[in-house]
Design a protein around this motif. Structure first.
Motif, PDB file in Angstrom:
ATOM      1  N   ILE A 104       3.532   8.013   8.728  1.00 23.95           N
ATOM      2  CA  ILE A 104       4.884   7.444   8.610  1.00 23.95           C
ATOM      3  C   ILE A 104       4.930   6.437   7.460  1.00 23.95           C
ATOM      4  O   ILE A 104       5.841   6.465   6.617  1.00 23.95           O
ATOM      5  N   MET A 105       3.958   5.535   7.427  1.00 24.66           N
ATOM      6  CA  MET A 105       3.923   4.530   6.363  1.00 24.66           C
ATOM      7  C   MET A 105       3.740   5.183   4.993  1.00 24.66           C
ATOM      8  O   MET A 105       4.348   4.751   3.993  1.00 24.66           O
ATOM      9  N   ALA A 106       2.904   6.224   4.924  1.00 27.42           N
ATOM     10  CA  ALA A 106       2.687   6.919   3.649  1.00 27.42           C
ATOM     11  C   ALA A 106       3.977   7.571   3.157  1.00 27.42           C
ATOM     12  O   ALA A 106       4.257   7.576   1.947  1.00 27.42           O
ATOM     13  N   MET A 107       4.779   8.098   4.073  1.00 29.38           N
ATOM     14  CA  MET A 107       6.064   8.688   3.695  1.00 29.38           C
ATOM     15  C   MET A 107       7.009   7.623   3.136  1.00 29.38           C
ATOM     16  O   MET A 107       7.700   7.847   2.141  1.00 29.38           O
ATOM     17  N   ILE A 108       7.032   6.464   3.777  1.00 29.71           N
ATOM     18  CA  ILE A 108       7.879   5.364   3.296  1.00 29.71           C
ATOM     19  C   ILE A 108       7.438   4.915   1.913  1.00 29.71           C
ATOM     20  O   ILE A 108       8.254   4.760   0.990  1.00 29.71           O
ATOM     21  N   ILE A 109       6.128   4.703   1.745  1.00 29.58           N
ATOM     22  CA  ILE A 109       5.601   4.249   0.462  1.00 29.58           C
ATOM     23  C   ILE A 109       5.806   5.311  -0.610  1.00 29.58           C
ATOM     24  O   ILE A 109       6.290   5.033  -1.712  1.00 29.58           O
ATOM     25  N   SER A 144       8.511   5.519  -4.630  1.00 32.38           N
ATOM     26  CA  SER A 144       8.616   6.311  -5.865  1.00 32.38           C
ATOM     27  C   SER A 144      10.056   6.371  -6.375  1.00 32.38           C
ATOM     28  O   SER A 144      10.301   6.292  -7.593  1.00 32.38           O
ATOM     29  N   LEU A 145      11.007   6.534  -5.468  1.00 30.06           N
ATOM     30  CA  LEU A 145      12.418   6.553  -5.881  1.00 30.06           C
ATOM     31  C   LEU A 145      12.826   5.233  -6.532  1.00 30.06           C
ATOM     32  O   LEU A 145      13.564   5.217  -7.536  1.00 30.06           O
ATOM     33  N   ILE A 146      12.348   4.137  -5.987  1.00 27.12           N
ATOM     34  CA  ILE A 146      12.653   2.824  -6.573  1.00 27.12           C
ATOM     35  C   ILE A 146      12.068   2.723  -7.978  1.00 27.12           C
ATOM     36  O   ILE A 146      12.705   2.181  -8.898  1.00 27.12           O
ATOM     37  N   LEU A 203       2.045   0.370  -5.295  1.00 23.76           N
ATOM     38  CA  LEU A 203       2.088   1.562  -4.446  1.00 23.76           C
ATOM     39  C   LEU A 203       0.684   2.004  -4.055  1.00 23.76           C
ATOM     40  O   LEU A 203       0.432   2.359  -2.896  1.00 23.76           O
ATOM     41  N   ALA A 204      -0.245   1.978  -5.014  1.00 25.57           N
ATOM     42  CA  ALA A 204      -1.627   2.366  -4.717  1.00 25.57           C
ATOM     43  C   ALA A 204      -2.241   1.440  -3.675  1.00 25.57           C
ATOM     44  O   ALA A 204      -2.938   1.886  -2.752  1.00 25.57           O
ATOM     45  N   ALA A 205      -1.974   0.122  -3.808  1.00 29.16           N
ATOM     46  CA  ALA A 205      -2.517  -0.848  -2.851  1.00 29.16           C
ATOM     47  C   ALA A 205      -1.965  -0.611  -1.456  1.00 29.16           C
ATOM     48  O   ALA A 205      -2.698  -0.730  -0.459  1.00 29.16           O
ATOM     49  N   MET A 206      -0.693  -0.253  -1.358  1.00 29.17           N
ATOM     50  CA  MET A 206      -0.113   0.016  -0.042  1.00 29.17           C
ATOM     51  C   MET A 206      -0.719   1.263   0.594  1.00 29.17           C
ATOM     52  O   MET A 206      -0.987   1.292   1.797  1.00 29.17           O
ATOM     53  N   PHE A 207      -0.925   2.297  -0.206  1.00 29.98           N
ATOM     54  CA  PHE A 207      -1.601   3.485   0.338  1.00 29.98           C
ATOM     55  C   PHE A 207      -2.994   3.118   0.829  1.00 29.98           C
ATOM     56  O   PHE A 207      -3.424   3.542   1.914  1.00 29.98           O
ATOM     57  N   GLY A 208      -3.719   2.335   0.034  1.00 31.14           N
ATOM     58  CA  GLY A 208      -5.057   1.917   0.444  1.00 31.14           C
ATOM     59  C   GLY A 208      -5.036   1.117   1.727  1.00 31.14           C
ATOM     60  O   GLY A 208      -5.907   1.285   2.600  1.00 31.14           O
ATOM     61  N   LEU A 209      -4.039   0.268   1.877  1.00 29.85           N
ATOM     62  CA  LEU A 209      -3.942  -0.586   3.059  1.00 29.85           C
ATOM     63  C   LEU A 209      -3.737   0.235   4.329  1.00 29.85           C
ATOM     64  O   LEU A 209      -4.391  -0.001   5.347  1.00 29.85           O
ATOM     65  N   VAL A 210      -2.839   1.226   4.268  1.00 21.76           N
ATOM     66  CA  VAL A 210      -2.520   1.971   5.496  1.00 21.76           C
ATOM     67  C   VAL A 210      -3.540   3.061   5.808  1.00 21.76           C
ATOM     68  O   VAL A 210      -3.564   3.582   6.928  1.00 21.76           O
ATOM     69  N   LEU A 257      11.670  -2.953  -3.637  1.00 23.35           N
ATOM     70  CA  LEU A 257      10.278  -2.585  -3.374  1.00 23.35           C
ATOM     71  C   LEU A 257       9.667  -3.498  -2.314  1.00 23.35           C
ATOM     72  O   LEU A 257       9.028  -3.044  -1.365  1.00 23.35           O
ATOM     73  N   LEU A 258       9.871  -4.809  -2.477  1.00 22.66           N
ATOM     74  CA  LEU A 258       9.310  -5.769  -1.528  1.00 22.66           C
ATOM     75  C   LEU A 258       9.867  -5.564  -0.127  1.00 22.66           C
ATOM     76  O   LEU A 258       9.144  -5.653   0.865  1.00 22.66           O
ATOM     77  N   HIS A 259      11.151  -5.287  -0.030  1.00 22.73           N
ATOM     78  CA  HIS A 259      11.828  -5.261   1.265  1.00 22.73           C
ATOM     79  C   HIS A 259      11.658  -3.936   2.000  1.00 22.73           C
ATOM     80  O   HIS A 259      11.721  -3.914   3.226  1.00 22.73           O
ATOM     81  N   SER A 260      11.478  -2.847   1.266  1.00 26.20           N
ATOM     82  CA  SER A 260      11.553  -1.551   1.931  1.00 26.20           C
ATOM     83  C   SER A 260      10.199  -0.885   2.126  1.00 26.20           C
ATOM     84  O   SER A 260       9.908  -0.375   3.212  1.00 26.20           O
ATOM     85  N   SER A 261       9.345  -0.875   1.092  1.00 27.29           N
ATOM     86  CA  SER A 261       8.176   0.004   1.177  1.00 27.29           C
ATOM     87  C   SER A 261       6.843  -0.674   0.892  1.00 27.29           C
ATOM     88  O   SER A 261       5.812  -0.008   0.979  1.00 27.29           O
ATOM     89  N   THR A 262       6.845  -1.946   0.554  1.00 29.43           N
ATOM     90  CA  THR A 262       5.552  -2.545   0.198  1.00 29.43           C
ATOM     91  C   THR A 262       5.295  -3.838   0.965  1.00 29.43           C
ATOM     92  O   THR A 262       4.914  -3.822   2.124  1.00 29.43           O
TER      93      THR A 262
END
Length: 634
Positions: A127-132, A137-139, A172-179, A295-300
């Protein structure tokens, strides 16, 4: 495992490519292609793995950890240099404290540690990967066109777009790594990367205000980083073999072992999710370009904060420390919703709305029952989609009209009809049925009823929800009010922006339409695997939702049939004659112009007034959790 490594490595490679490019056309092509690839990879992960449950991967611990430690020390040196340069000495001290803890761990405690299950995914990670992957990416795609316009409007700001997109994709890469990290050391590394990325993006304009707000975000998140580092040292001392550094092992160990690190890491989550008294950094971040805010509010950034608290919900459940953390979230939800009433700056309304909704997620995760975790994950999904849409719409309006004030959005349905319709969908997504945020809040009420101190939480949610209706509906009214003046200025909006905004609008509707599938395919299996129980919406409620969505879809398509024979009526002013430009004869025959303005009740809901009460209260609640933590250690 290849999919996980790709989603971490690919945005990093794109980031370095974008750092070398200055041509805007080539930049757009690469960002658009990268966004397509990242989105496709996220969807591929969903399609191939959602039914596999939790899957762990063995990745060599030592080489990767040493490289991460070296990068962490490099980041610390950079932050020390910037802190000294800008005379931000509190930030310098916090960086030194956090670095000292990690150096102590590395040289005194890390020997002999060898966690095995370092990467993983489960339904929540997907779920988190889909959001990120999709929203983030759209942002990024939207930002290419936006930043070009931004620098045209702000010639005083140094053009650092290469650096901007480098940091965005590192984010974005850091968020993928985190989840995807099951090793808490690795989670911490990616956690700190998000702190650095947000700091750099908030300070993009390099003005005094931007610099100060960037350091405010840094200082507050460093406090959380110190608590996170403390949790790692505690776990290393409790288990020298390093098994407890694996997230799944730690959570499965139960409250007796895991409550101390759970509370410390949850405190880090509170700072990153901008909960009171740390909400100031997210409000200050509004000085950054709008794509940064989205970016801050929605996906990261802030989603990382609530993600980690939701992860520890099984440990926090039933504990007084968990209730204290939940109360911080509940108070934040109520107070931030109230403050949003007093704001006419659209970005500040969105900021306080974000802080409020994150507070509700924290409240659900702190209490930690399976029903409330179900509601929390729903809130994360629906909030991410609707809020990204609203931020980007506001950014577009600001560039076209020169204002982000809600009062200046009067008659937007006349001047920018397509964009106004998209904003209407975004706002409806935040508080109207059958969109997801209202469903999630209903689920939260059901969950709180059966939880400890449930009546208190239900009361706070009821009052906070009522306040939410007030500030969203008055903004919605401004947007859709029809005015006789103003030309259509939508033709100046670029095609790239329309693609992104249209996609996010469609996702807002589709998320509500396919909510039962999202729940049954992803959220319910995660709850079943984590708690042994699951929650779902009743079948009757799903049928009602489907009927409401059908009516919502029928309405727009029916409008063209009625518009052909439609009759425009003049404005009615209690019998007073009104001209086409809304002028009328007032008392004593004085000609006046009809205007509409919202109520803001600043004397009751002003920032200063409410924060003076809420911040000390939340500090006391955090200290209470700390006292309970100290008792657990002793």
């Amino acid at each position: 495992m290849n999919e996980l490594i790709f989603l971490i490595a690919f945005p990093t490679i794109i980031a370095f490519i974008l750092l070398l490019l200055s041509n805007n056309r080539i930049r757009y092509a690469i960002v658009a292609l990268a966004a397509l690839v990242i989105s496709a990879a996220s969807i591929y992960l969903l399609a191939t793995s959602y039914a596999r449950g939790t899957v762990y991967y063995t990745v060599p611990f030592e080489p990767a950890s040493q490289m991460m430690f070296a990068i962490e020390m490099g980041i610390a040196l950079l932050l020390l240099w910037l802190g000294i340069r800008f005379k931000q000495y509190i930030a310098v001290l916090l960086v030194l404290a956090q670095s000292a803890l990690m150096v102590y761990y590395e040289f005194a405690m890390s020997h002999g540690m060898d966690p095995v299950k370092n990467l993983f995914f489960d339904q929540f990670s997907i779920i988190m990967a889909m959001i990120i992957g999709i929203i983030g990416s759209l942002i990024a795609v939207y930002a290419v066109s936006y930043m070009q316009t931004y620098h045209g409007h702000h010639p005083e700001v140094r053009d650092r777009r290469r650096f901007f997109f480098f940091v965005t994709f590192i984010f974005l890469a850091a968020m993928f790594g985190l989840v995807f990290s099951n090793n808490l050391l690795w989670v911490f590394f990616f956690w700190e990367l998000t702190t650095l990325a947000s700091f750099l993006l908030i300070g993009y304009a390099e003005s005094e205000e931007a610099t100060n707000n960037a350091f405010l975000a840094l200082k507050m998140n460093l406090l959380g980083g110190i608590a996170f580092a403390g949790a790692i040292i505690y776990l290393a001392s409790a288990d020298p073999a390093g098994g407890l550094l694996e997230l799944d092992t730690l959570i499965a160990s139960g409250q007796a072992v895991a409550i101390v690190p759970a509370v410390l890491i949850s405190f880090a989550g509170l700072t990153k999710a901008a909960q009171m008294p740390f909400s100031g950094w997210l409000v200050g971040a509004m000085v950054a370009p709008t794509p940064v805010s989205a970016l801050l509010h929605s996906s990261t950034m802030v989603k990382a904060g609530v993600y980690i608290i939701v992860r520890f919900a099984p440990v926090l459940a039933g504990s007084l420390a968990g209730v204290s953390i939940a109360m911080v979230g509940a108070v934040t939800f109520l107070v931030a919703s109230g403050i949003a009433i007093s704001q006419s700056n659209a970005k500040k309304v969105l900021a306080y709305s974000t802080i409020a909704n994150l507070g509700l997620i924290v409240a659900c995760a702190g209490v930690g029952t399976y029903k409330l975790v179900w509601a929390a994950i729903l809130l994360i999904i629906f909030h991410a989609i609707a809020k990204s849409l609203l931020f980007l719409c506001v950014g577009t309006v600001e560039h076209r009209t020169g204002s982000r004030d809600i009062e200046d959005m009067d008659g937007l349905i006349v001047r920018m009809p397509r964009l106004a319709a998209m904003m209407f969908v975004g706002i409806a997504g935040m508080f109207l049925a059958p969109f997801g945020m209202l469903i999630s809040k209903w689920a939260a009420i059901e969950g709180f009823i059966d939880a400890p101190f449930g009546l208190i939480f239900v009361t706070i949610l009821a009052f906070g929800g009522a306040v939410t209706v007030f500030f969203w509906s008055k903004w919605m009214g401004k947007i859709i009010s029809v005015t006789p003046y103003g030309e259509n200025i939508e033709g100046t909006i670029s095609r790239q922006k329309w693609v992104v905004l249209t996609t996010l609008t469609a996702l807002t509707v589709l998320a509500a339409l396919f909510f039962p599938l999202i729940s049954s395919g992803l959220i319910e299996p995660y709850l079943l695997g984590t708690f042994g129980e699951t929650a779902r919406l009743a079948q009757d409620n799903i049928i009602i939702m489907a009927l409401m969505i059908s009516l919502l879809l029928i309405l727009p398509f029916s409008l063209p049939f009625y518009a052909k024979g439609g009759k425009k009526m003049p404005a009615y002013m209690c019998g007073r004659p009104v001209t086409t430009d809304l002028k009328f004869a007032g008392s004593a025959g004085i000609e006046r112009t009809m205007t509409t303005r919202n109520y803001y009740f600043t004397e009751y809901f002003g920032e200063g007034k409410l924060l003076r009460v809420a911040n000390p209260l939340c500090i006391l609640l955090i200290l209470l959790a700390g006292a309970i933590l100290a008792g657990a250690i002793l």
